[in-house]
Design an enzyme around this catalytic site. Sequence first.
Site, PDB file in Angstrom:
ATOM      1  N   THR A  53       0.821  -1.213   0.000  1.00 14.31           N
ATOM      2  CA  THR A  53       0.000   0.000   0.000  1.00 14.31           C
ATOM      3  C   THR A  53       0.856   1.266   0.000  1.00 14.31           C
ATOM      4  O   THR A  53       0.341   2.361  -0.210  1.00 14.31           O
ATOM      5  CB  THR A  53      -0.905   0.047   1.249  1.00 14.31           C
ATOM      6  OG1 THR A  53      -0.073  -0.050   2.410  1.00 14.31           O
ATOM      7  CG2 THR A  53      -1.904  -1.084   1.254  1.00 14.31           C
TER       8      THR A  53
ATOM      9  N   CYS B 113       2.816   2.629   9.429  1.00 19.38           N
ATOM     10  CA  CYS B 113       1.909   2.747  10.567  1.00 19.38           C
ATOM     11  C   CYS B 113       2.670   2.632  11.872  1.00 19.38           C
ATOM     12  O   CYS B 113       3.753   2.073  11.926  1.00 19.38           O
ATOM     13  CB  CYS B 113       0.888   1.602  10.550  1.00 19.38           C
ATOM     14  SG  CYS B 113      -0.354   1.761   9.275  1.00 19.38           S
TER      15      CYS B 113
ATOM     16  N   CYS C 259      -1.607   0.408  15.125  1.00 22.44           N
ATOM     17  CA  CYS C 259      -2.641   0.881  14.179  1.00 22.44           C
ATOM     18  C   CYS C 259      -3.833  -0.070  14.149  1.00 22.44           C
ATOM     19  O   CYS C 259      -3.678  -1.285  14.097  1.00 22.44           O
ATOM     20  CB  CYS C 259      -2.070   1.009  12.766  1.00 22.44           C
ATOM     21  SG  CYS C 259      -3.298   1.637  11.583  1.00 22.44           S
TER      22      CYS C 259
ATOM     23  N   CYS D 102       0.473   6.711   7.501  1.00 27.06           N
ATOM     24  CA  CYS D 102      -0.938   6.291   7.527  1.00 27.06           C
ATOM     25  C   CYS D 102      -1.792   7.447   8.053  1.00 27.06           C
ATOM     26  O   CYS D 102      -1.455   8.075   9.055  1.00 27.06           O
ATOM     27  CB  CYS D 102      -1.075   5.074   8.438  1.00 27.06           C
ATOM     28  SG  CYS D 102      -2.762   4.585   8.799  1.00 27.06           S
TER      29      CYS D 102
ATOM     30  N   CYS E 146      -3.571   6.216  11.760  1.00 25.89           N
ATOM     31  CA  CYS E 146      -2.875   6.158  13.064  1.00 25.89           C
ATOM     32  C   CYS E 146      -1.835   7.265  13.221  1.00 25.89           C
ATOM     33  O   CYS E 146      -1.270   7.428  14.305  1.00 25.89           O
ATOM     34  CB  CYS E 146      -2.236   4.786  13.261  1.00 25.89           C
ATOM     35  SG  CYS E 146      -0.899   4.418  12.118  1.00 25.89           S
TER      36      CYS E 146
HETATM   37 ZN    ZN Z   1      -2.012   3.107  10.407  1.00 30.88          ZN
END
Ligand code: ZN
Length: 346
Positions: free
Chosen positions: A36, A40, A44, A71, A74
């Site tokens: 992705t 994180c 998370c 992210c 988070c």
């Molecule tokens: Zn995250």
Amino acid sequence: MTQAMIEALDEEECWTAVRLRDRAFDGGFVTGVLSTGIYCRPSCAARHPRRENVRFFSDGAAARGAGLRPCLRCCPDDVARDERAVLAAIAAIRGAEQPLALGNLAARAGYSPTHFQRVFARHTGLSPAAYARALRAERMTEALSDTGRVTDAIYEAGFSGPSRFYAASEGRLGMAASAWVNGGQGVTIRWAVVATSLGQMLVAATDKGVCRLSFAEGPEALARRFPKAELVEGGEDFAALLAQVVAAVETPGSGSHIPLDVRGTAFQEAVWRELQRIPPGETRSYAQIAAAVGKPGAVRAAGSANGANAVAVLIPCHRVVRSDGSLGGYAYGLAIKQELLDREKP
Ligand SMILES: [Zn+2]
């Protein structure tokens, strides 16, 4: 990322922390997800990525260097800012005459109310309003006699009578022939949830000693941890030990005689023993603990072992802080960690 960095991080322990969404590791490393392109914090709440897509980085800068983005859920780069905001809010709540509105607390931190509530709950396990209520209840309790409180709480919870059940136990890590590797198969675990000045506390023990001490956790969590053990609530045989445990939590440094039944890897057990050597009122850094167990390079692994501690307070993982003196993480929230350290001040 260099090979040396990967080894220092100890990938298996990082992955375990991620799977458990262990808040104690927030700020210790970040989880990069190659599929992705984001990274994180370990805790998370998003669905876990596949292991083969994950790379661990020591911090956000290293992850950004590898082309990843933070992210949005988070906010992994905000760990230090969150920590400061939560501690400031706790100070404000403790000092306020009247309850403070969520919007007010959030504005001071520069967060939206929804986001601030989530950040606060992540650290303390409570919303700001619930924290303020708990604080008021705690102060009312403190106004009552301190001596009768511990015993009363236990006897009211339905336990009575003296017991020599644990008299033969010795004050050491009881890691003999436990069946923990098999999910507690063949082991009877007695447990109780009691009210303490730190909130609801779960205590569980085998006939060898305490195997779990945690906050804001119920018997379901115990069943997940020891899926094959026989769980028995309360009982007279358990009452005397429970009284000792509660007293140890309420009176810091008084629990060193309590038998424990915990099991970890050789490295984890070495770290836990080292934690037990930290006197009340003192703290150590993760680096000092790593050096003390003869692995000065394994700072993050020492942090992981610290976080894997199953018996809060009795193995005093709260006495480990960051090298810069800031609190670092705590599985049950920074408010409890700060309170434990405050109580131990000479
Ligand atoms: Zn995250």
